[in-house]
Design an enzyme around this catalytic site. Structure first.
Site, PDB file in Angstrom:
ATOM      1  N   ASP A 139       0.884  -1.175   0.000  1.00 56.37           N
ATOM      2  CA  ASP A 139       0.000   0.000   0.000  1.00 56.37           C
ATOM      3  C   ASP A 139       0.918   1.221   0.000  1.00 56.37           C
ATOM      4  OD1 ASP A 139      -2.440   1.537   0.258  1.00 56.37           O
ATOM      5  OD2 ASP A 139      -1.890   1.896   2.335  1.00 56.37           O
ATOM      6  N   SER A 140       0.316   2.393  -0.140  1.00 60.18           N
ATOM      7  CA  SER A 140       1.118   3.624  -0.085  1.00 60.18           C
ATOM      8  C   SER A 140       1.590   3.916   1.339  1.00 60.18           C
ATOM      9  CB  SER A 140       0.280   4.805  -0.586  1.00 60.18           C
ATOM     10  OG  SER A 140      -0.860   4.963   0.242  1.00 60.18           O
ATOM     11  N   CYS A 153      -4.445  -1.968  -1.596  1.00 58.09           N
ATOM     12  CA  CYS A 153      -4.561  -0.563  -1.973  1.00 58.09           C
ATOM     13  C   CYS A 153      -5.571  -0.477  -3.107  1.00 58.09           C
ATOM     14  CB  CYS A 153      -3.200  -0.053  -2.451  1.00 58.09           C
ATOM     15  SG  CYS A 153      -3.283   1.606  -3.135  1.00 58.09           S
ATOM     16  N   GLU A 210      -2.442   9.643   7.818  1.00 57.46           N
ATOM     17  CA  GLU A 210      -0.977   9.600   7.850  1.00 57.46           C
ATOM     18  C   GLU A 210      -0.395  10.785   8.630  1.00 57.46           C
ATOM     19  OE1 GLU A 210       1.096   7.220   6.601  1.00 57.46           O
ATOM     20  OE2 GLU A 210      -0.316   5.994   5.452  1.00 57.46           O
ATOM     21  N   CYS A 252     -10.970   2.884   0.160  1.00 59.53           N
ATOM     22  CA  CYS A 252      -9.538   3.167   0.290  1.00 59.53           C
ATOM     23  C   CYS A 252      -9.151   2.512   1.607  1.00 59.53           C
ATOM     24  CB  CYS A 252      -9.295   4.675   0.342  1.00 59.53           C
ATOM     25  SG  CYS A 252      -7.617   5.124   0.880  1.00 59.53           S
ATOM     26  N   HIS A 260      -7.090   3.188   3.731  1.00 54.42           N
ATOM     27  CA  HIS A 260      -6.856   4.120   4.844  1.00 54.42           C
ATOM     28  C   HIS A 260      -8.161   4.488   5.566  1.00 54.42           C
ATOM     29  CE1 HIS A 260      -2.886   4.868   3.019  1.00 54.42           C
ATOM     30  NE2 HIS A 260      -2.539   5.478   4.143  1.00 54.42           N
TER      31      HIS A 260
HETATM   32  N1  DGL Z   1      -4.731   3.193   0.782  1.00 56.94           N
HETATM   33  C1  DGL Z   1      -4.705   3.350  -0.617  1.00 56.94           C
HETATM   34  C2  DGL Z   1      -6.017   3.034  -1.256  1.00 56.94           C
HETATM   35  O1  DGL Z   1      -6.657   2.087  -0.810  1.00 56.94           O
HETATM   36  C3  DGL Z   1      -3.968   4.572  -1.148  1.00 56.94           C
HETATM   37  C4  DGL Z   1      -4.331   5.891  -0.569  1.00 56.94           C
HETATM   38  C5  DGL Z   1      -3.411   7.010  -1.043  1.00 56.94           C
HETATM   39  O2  DGL Z   1      -2.193   6.901  -0.860  1.00 56.94           O
HETATM   40  O3  DGL Z   1      -3.926   8.000  -1.605  1.00 56.94           O
HETATM   41  O4  DGL Z   1      -6.438   3.622  -2.219  1.00 56.94           O
END
Ligand code: DGL
Length: 267
Positions: A18-19, A81, A159, A191, A193
């Site tokens: 993931d990011s 992600c 984050e 997402c 996150h």
């Molecule tokens: N957590 C990721 C997702 O599910 C990436 C979020 C990001 O870095 O913008 O899309």
């Protein structure tokens, strides 16, 4: 293939990426469901947030991480992600000889069978632009209406350690108000996150208004993966492309990372 070599393959690690800490919302459920699997996790914090990156950039990041995992001889990669699943998966999916599990495509069938007629999706800008949720859900049931709304500031809230702050509540309310004009039966947190924001979201609507796809995703992987037959707890190792301490601190809500991740620069 002999039994011995098949066992060796099954005990190879699974790579997650993931990011940032978002993928830990998937990873934590996976470790609970399949504690004997050996697992690796790559958090690409140097390129965070993925949500405002271009298609070419996202394909490049995904290839770099998949090549890194290829060198580590993984048996599978989990794209924990949504943004990468939406933008990069279709391009890279046939370039490797291991299985690749993308979150959106792996969950769409189960979501389409939930007897919902209107589904909202909160996701990053890049995921919304791709309309991947709409397309994948309507593949299974074209009668379901899907409304995708981008929440570009939510990844920064997670984050940046801003959960529970005024900034977070204000943003959550704004996007919920916009979504409620569509009057969805349920809203997908599209997402990885966004499940971190459930504490803030549930100040306005009950938890069962939201779908966190991570549980569906882990069930899907579990049913498809060649499982490790060893009955000892699997090892784990974490990598990040930047900000190792920040990763450990912000990820704590979902998973306690015991050792500081190794910093790897994939370019
Ligand atoms: N957590 C990721 C997702 O599910 C990436 C979020 C990001 O870095 O913008 O899309």
């Amino acid at each position: 293939m002999s039994t011995l070599s098949q066992n060796n393959i099954n005990s190879r690690p699974i790579g997650f990426f993931d990011s940032g800490v978002g993928g830990l919302s998937v990873y934590s459920k996976f470790r609970k469901a399949l504690p004997n699997e050996n697992t690796l996790y790559f958090g690409d914090l140097a390129h965070l947030p993925y949500g405002n990156k271009s298609f070419d950039e996202l394909v490049g990041y995904a290839r770099n991480i998949l090549n890194f995992y290829k060198n580590l001889e993984v048996k599978a990669v989990v794209i924990a992600c949504n943004t990468s699943s939406a933008q990069a998966y279709e391009i890279v999916k046939n370039e490797y000889d291991f299985k690749i599990y993308p979150i959106i495509q792996s969950c769409a069938k189960v979501i389409s069978e939930m007897k919902l007629s209107k589904i909202g999706v909160f996701a990053t800008l890049a995921t919304v632009k791709s309309l991947a949720y709409t397309r994948e859900i309507q593949k299974f049931n074209s009668k379901i209406s899907v409304m995708e709304i981008a929440c570009p500031d939510w990844v920064e809230i997670v984050e940046g350690g801003l959960l529970g702050s005024k900034i977070s509540f204000k943003s959550v309310k704004k996007h919920l108000d916009e979504m409620m004009q569509f009057n969805p039966d349920k809203i997908i947190l599209g997402c990885t996150h966004y499940p971190y924001l459930l504490g803030d979201l549930t100040k306005f609507y009950p938890k069962d208004k939201f779908i966190d796809p991570s549980g569906i995703f882990v069930d899907f992987i579990k049913s498809d993966l060649d499982l490790n037959k060893n009955d000892i707890i699997g090892y784990e190792k974490f990598f990040v492309s930047a900000d190792a301490e920040k990763f450990v601190n912000n990820g704590k809500i979902f998973y306690e990372v015991k050792n500081l991740p190794e910093i790897i620069n994939l370019g």
